[in-house]
Design a protein around this motif. Structure first.
Motif, PDB file in Angstrom:
ATOM      1  N   ILE A 174       0.807  -1.222   0.000  1.00 28.80           N
ATOM      2  CA  ILE A 174       0.000   0.000   0.000  1.00 28.80           C
ATOM      3  C   ILE A 174       0.847   1.283   0.000  1.00 28.80           C
ATOM      4  O   ILE A 174       0.471   2.251  -0.671  1.00 28.80           O
ATOM      5  CB  ILE A 174      -1.044  -0.003   1.155  1.00 28.80           C
ATOM      6  N   PRO A 175       2.012   1.342   0.699  1.00 33.32           N
ATOM      7  CA  PRO A 175       2.799   2.595   0.616  1.00 33.32           C
ATOM      8  C   PRO A 175       3.198   2.949  -0.817  1.00 33.32           C
ATOM      9  O   PRO A 175       3.106   4.110  -1.225  1.00 33.32           O
ATOM     10  CB  PRO A 175       4.028   2.308   1.493  1.00 33.32           C
ATOM     11  N   GLU A 176       3.644   1.944  -1.582  1.00 34.66           N
ATOM     12  CA  GLU A 176       4.055   2.201  -2.968  1.00 34.66           C
ATOM     13  C   GLU A 176       2.855   2.588  -3.835  1.00 34.66           C
ATOM     14  O   GLU A 176       2.955   3.475  -4.687  1.00 34.66           O
ATOM     15  CB  GLU A 176       4.742   0.964  -3.559  1.00 34.66           C
ATOM     16  N   VAL A 177       1.737   1.911  -3.621  1.00 30.88           N
ATOM     17  CA  VAL A 177       0.525   2.220  -4.396  1.00 30.88           C
ATOM     18  C   VAL A 177       0.069   3.637  -4.102  1.00 30.88           C
ATOM     19  O   VAL A 177      -0.230   4.411  -5.024  1.00 30.88           O
ATOM     20  CB  VAL A 177      -0.588   1.190  -4.096  1.00 30.88           C
ATOM     21  N   LEU A 178       0.038   4.015  -2.821  1.00 33.78           N
ATOM     22  CA  LEU A 178      -0.388   5.369  -2.455  1.00 33.78           C
ATOM     23  C   LEU A 178       0.568   6.424  -3.002  1.00 33.78           C
ATOM     24  O   LEU A 178       0.140   7.477  -3.474  1.00 33.78           O
ATOM     25  CB  LEU A 178      -0.503   5.495  -0.939  1.00 33.78           C
ATOM     26  N   GLU A 179       1.855   6.140  -2.951  1.00 37.15           N
ATOM     27  CA  GLU A 179       2.834   7.092  -3.487  1.00 37.15           C
ATOM     28  C   GLU A 179       2.573   7.343  -4.971  1.00 37.15           C
ATOM     29  O   GLU A 179       2.590   8.488  -5.431  1.00 37.15           O
ATOM     30  CB  GLU A 179       4.255   6.560  -3.274  1.00 37.15           C
ATOM     31  N   PHE A 180       2.322   6.259  -5.705  1.00 37.52           N
ATOM     32  CA  PHE A 180       2.031   6.408  -7.136  1.00 37.52           C
ATOM     33  C   PHE A 180       0.753   7.227  -7.338  1.00 37.52           C
ATOM     34  O   PHE A 180       0.730   8.159  -8.150  1.00 37.52           O
ATOM     35  CB  PHE A 180       1.872   5.028  -7.784  1.00 37.52           C
ATOM     36  N   LEU A 181      -0.308   6.891  -6.609  1.00 37.89           N
ATOM     37  CA  LEU A 181      -1.593   7.575  -6.781  1.00 37.89           C
ATOM     38  C   LEU A 181      -1.497   9.056  -6.432  1.00 37.89           C
ATOM     39  O   LEU A 181      -1.991   9.910  -7.178  1.00 37.89           O
ATOM     40  CB  LEU A 181      -2.672   6.905  -5.930  1.00 37.89           C
ATOM     41  N   ILE A 182      -0.866   9.365  -5.311  1.00 32.20           N
ATOM     42  CA  ILE A 182      -0.746  10.766  -4.892  1.00 32.20           C
ATOM     43  C   ILE A 182       0.099  11.542  -5.901  1.00 32.20           C
ATOM     44  O   ILE A 182      -0.204  12.676  -6.261  1.00 32.20           O
ATOM     45  CB  ILE A 182      -0.151  10.866  -3.468  1.00 32.20           C
ATOM     46  N   ASP A 183       1.154  10.911  -6.402  1.00 29.43           N
ATOM     47  CA  ASP A 183       1.997  11.542  -7.419  1.00 29.43           C
ATOM     48  C   ASP A 183       1.204  11.860  -8.685  1.00 29.43           C
ATOM     49  O   ASP A 183       1.496  12.833  -9.385  1.00 29.43           O
ATOM     50  CB  ASP A 183       3.173  10.618  -7.759  1.00 29.43           C
ATOM     51  N   LYS A 184       0.167  11.043  -8.959  1.00 32.41           N
ATOM     52  CA  LYS A 184      -0.653  11.256 -10.156  1.00 32.41           C
ATOM     53  C   LYS A 184      -1.882  12.117  -9.878  1.00 32.41           C
ATOM     54  O   LYS A 184      -2.761  12.258 -10.735  1.00 32.41           O
ATOM     55  CB  LYS A 184      -1.090   9.914 -10.752  1.00 32.41           C
ATOM     56  N   GLY A 185      -1.959  12.707  -8.681  1.00 32.00           N
ATOM     57  CA  GLY A 185      -3.027  13.669  -8.407  1.00 32.00           C
ATOM     58  C   GLY A 185      -4.212  13.150  -7.627  1.00 32.00           C
ATOM     59  O   GLY A 185      -5.179  13.882  -7.399  1.00 32.00           O
ATOM     60  N   PHE A 186      -4.170  11.893  -7.187  1.00 33.56           N
ATOM     61  CA  PHE A 186      -5.265  11.375  -6.364  1.00 33.56           C
ATOM     62  C   PHE A 186      -5.202  12.002  -4.979  1.00 33.56           C
ATOM     63  O   PHE A 186      -4.123  12.351  -4.494  1.00 33.56           O
ATOM     64  CB  PHE A 186      -5.180   9.844  -6.257  1.00 33.56           C
ATOM     65  N   GLN A 187      -6.364  12.131  -4.347  1.00 37.22           N
ATOM     66  CA  GLN A 187      -6.440  12.777  -3.046  1.00 37.22           C
ATOM     67  C   GLN A 187      -6.602  11.740  -1.932  1.00 37.22           C
ATOM     68  O   GLN A 187      -7.448  10.858  -2.019  1.00 37.22           O
ATOM     69  CB  GLN A 187      -7.602  13.771  -3.028  1.00 37.22           C
ATOM     70  N   TYR A 188      -5.776  11.898  -0.885  1.00 38.26           N
ATOM     71  CA  TYR A 188      -5.811  10.973   0.250  1.00 38.26           C
ATOM     72  C   TYR A 188      -7.225  10.774   0.787  1.00 38.26           C
ATOM     73  O   TYR A 188      -7.651   9.653   1.051  1.00 38.26           O
ATOM     74  CB  TYR A 188      -4.955  11.515   1.402  1.00 38.26           C
ATOM     75  N   ASP A 189      -7.936  11.871   0.974  1.00 39.04           N
ATOM     76  CA  ASP A 189      -9.221  11.787   1.670  1.00 39.04           C
ATOM     77  C   ASP A 189     -10.310  11.091   0.853  1.00 39.04           C
ATOM     78  O   ASP A 189     -11.392  10.812   1.369  1.00 39.04           O
ATOM     79  CB  ASP A 189      -9.703  13.156   2.134  1.00 39.04           C
ATOM     80  N   LEU A 190     -10.049  10.771  -0.406  1.00 41.14           N
ATOM     81  CA  LEU A 190     -11.022  10.032  -1.213  1.00 41.14           C
ATOM     82  C   LEU A 190     -10.725   8.533  -1.238  1.00 41.14           C
ATOM     83  O   LEU A 190     -11.525   7.762  -1.766  1.00 41.14           O
ATOM     84  CB  LEU A 190     -11.036  10.571  -2.650  1.00 41.14           C
ATOM     85  N   ILE A 191      -9.593   8.141  -0.672  1.00 41.42           N
ATOM     86  CA  ILE A 191      -9.216   6.723  -0.689  1.00 41.42           C
ATOM     87  C   ILE A 191      -9.631   6.093   0.625  1.00 41.42           C
ATOM     88  O   ILE A 191      -9.121   6.458   1.691  1.00 41.42           O
ATOM     89  CB  ILE A 191      -7.700   6.572  -0.926  1.00 41.42           C
ATOM     90  N   PRO A 192     -10.587   5.161   0.593  1.00 42.16           N
ATOM     91  CA  PRO A 192     -11.121   4.569   1.831  1.00 42.16           C
ATOM     92  C   PRO A 192     -10.046   3.879   2.669  1.00 42.16           C
ATOM     93  O   PRO A 192      -9.169   3.199   2.157  1.00 42.16           O
ATOM     94  CB  PRO A 192     -12.123   3.531   1.330  1.00 42.16           C
ATOM     95  N   GLY A 193     -10.113   4.107   3.992  1.00 41.43           N
ATOM     96  CA  GLY A 193      -9.217   3.430   4.915  1.00 41.43           C
ATOM     97  C   GLY A 193      -7.826   4.013   4.979  1.00 41.43           C
ATOM     98  O   GLY A 193      -6.952   3.468   5.657  1.00 41.43           O
ATOM     99  N   VAL A 194      -7.581   5.125   4.293  1.00 39.14           N
ATOM    100  CA  VAL A 194      -6.240   5.718   4.258  1.00 39.14           C
ATOM    101  C   VAL A 194      -6.257   7.034   5.034  1.00 39.14           C
ATOM    102  O   VAL A 194      -7.163   7.841   4.866  1.00 39.14           O
ATOM    103  CB  VAL A 194      -5.787   5.976   2.809  1.00 39.14           C
ATOM    104  N   THR A 195      -5.272   7.224   5.910  1.00 44.66           N
ATOM    105  CA  THR A 195      -5.172   8.476   6.648  1.00 44.66           C
ATOM    106  C   THR A 195      -3.884   9.178   6.263  1.00 44.66           C
ATOM    107  O   THR A 195      -2.878   8.528   5.950  1.00 44.66           O
ATOM    108  CB  THR A 195      -5.192   8.227   8.164  1.00 44.66           C
ATOM    109  N   ASN A 196      -3.921  10.466   6.276  1.00 47.44           N
ATOM    110  CA  ASN A 196      -2.762  11.263   5.873  1.00 47.44           C
ATOM    111  C   ASN A 196      -1.741  11.340   6.988  1.00 47.44           C
ATOM    112  O   ASN A 196      -2.058  11.483   8.115  1.00 47.44           O
ATOM    113  CB  ASN A 196      -3.230  12.657   5.465  1.00 47.44           C
TER     114      ASN A 196
END
Length: 196
Positions: A174-196
């Motif tokens: 999940i850390p690598e997946v989140l890093e990729f998503l955030i780098d591509k403009g996805f927002q933390y608060d829209l991803i279920p179960g993920v805290t900033n």
């Protein structure tokens, strides 16, 4: 904003729910456009206005976000947009009137997901995706939203499948997946179960 809402037990998967909504609320057929969507995707950002603009400009009568070559080429049914021509088509009406609440997911895919694209194309409606599958390389011959999700996002695809987050959480990536998503403009608060 919502003009109507329908809920029912999840038997027959998406197609049975959507068909039930159309039967219960036939005024839906008089809409300017219609989108069938399920909750299997997480959006990149809160606003879907850019996506709606793409759909308005789509050259297709029936537009999916992605297609698949599993079985035969067809639109993936998690997000389908119908324009006015499609909404007025008797073939479209007959298709939705014929939908039954099957339990067998493979039967639903064959009859309705694959079958819908085939029937509507044969009726003269144009059907196509905003993000076309590249069947000549990689894992595109499988479900592209699972096996080619990074490539899709790099091409501007505005969603990630919830299954990607679940799988990454389970296998520890999940850390690598989140890093990729955030780098591509996805927002933390829209991803279920993920805290900033």
């Amino acid at each position: 904003f919502c003009d109507g809402f329908a809920a029912r037990a999840n038997d027959g998967h998406d197609f049975a729910l959507w068909a039930a909504a159309l039967r219960k609320n036939p005024e839906i057929w008089s809409a300017e456009t219609l989108i069938f969507a399920n909750d299997s995707m997480i959006p990149k950002e809160p606003s879907l206005k850019p996506l709606f603009s793409q759909l308005s400009d789509s050259p297709y009568d029936v537009t999916g976000l992605t297609d698949s070559t599993i079985g035969r080429r067809h639109l993936q049914s998690y997000f389908i947009h119908l324009n006015q021509k499609a909404l007025k088509s008797q073939t479209v009406h007959r298709f939705w009137d014929s939908v039954l609440a099957w339990q067998d997911k493979s039967r639903i895919i064959a009859l309705y997901e694959i079958g819908m694209t085939s029937k509507l194309t044969h009726a003269g409606l144009t059907c196509g995706p905003l993000y076309e599958t590249d069947g000549n390389r990689g894992n595109w011959h499988q479900n592209p939203t699972i096996y080619c999700w990074k490539e899709l996002i790099k091409r501007g695809f505005p969603f990630v499948k919830t299954q990607i987050i679940k799988d990454a959480t389970a296998d520890g990536s999940i850390p690598e997946v989140l890093e990729f998503l955030i780098d591509k403009g996805f927002q933390y608060d829209l991803i279920p179960g993920v805290t900033n």
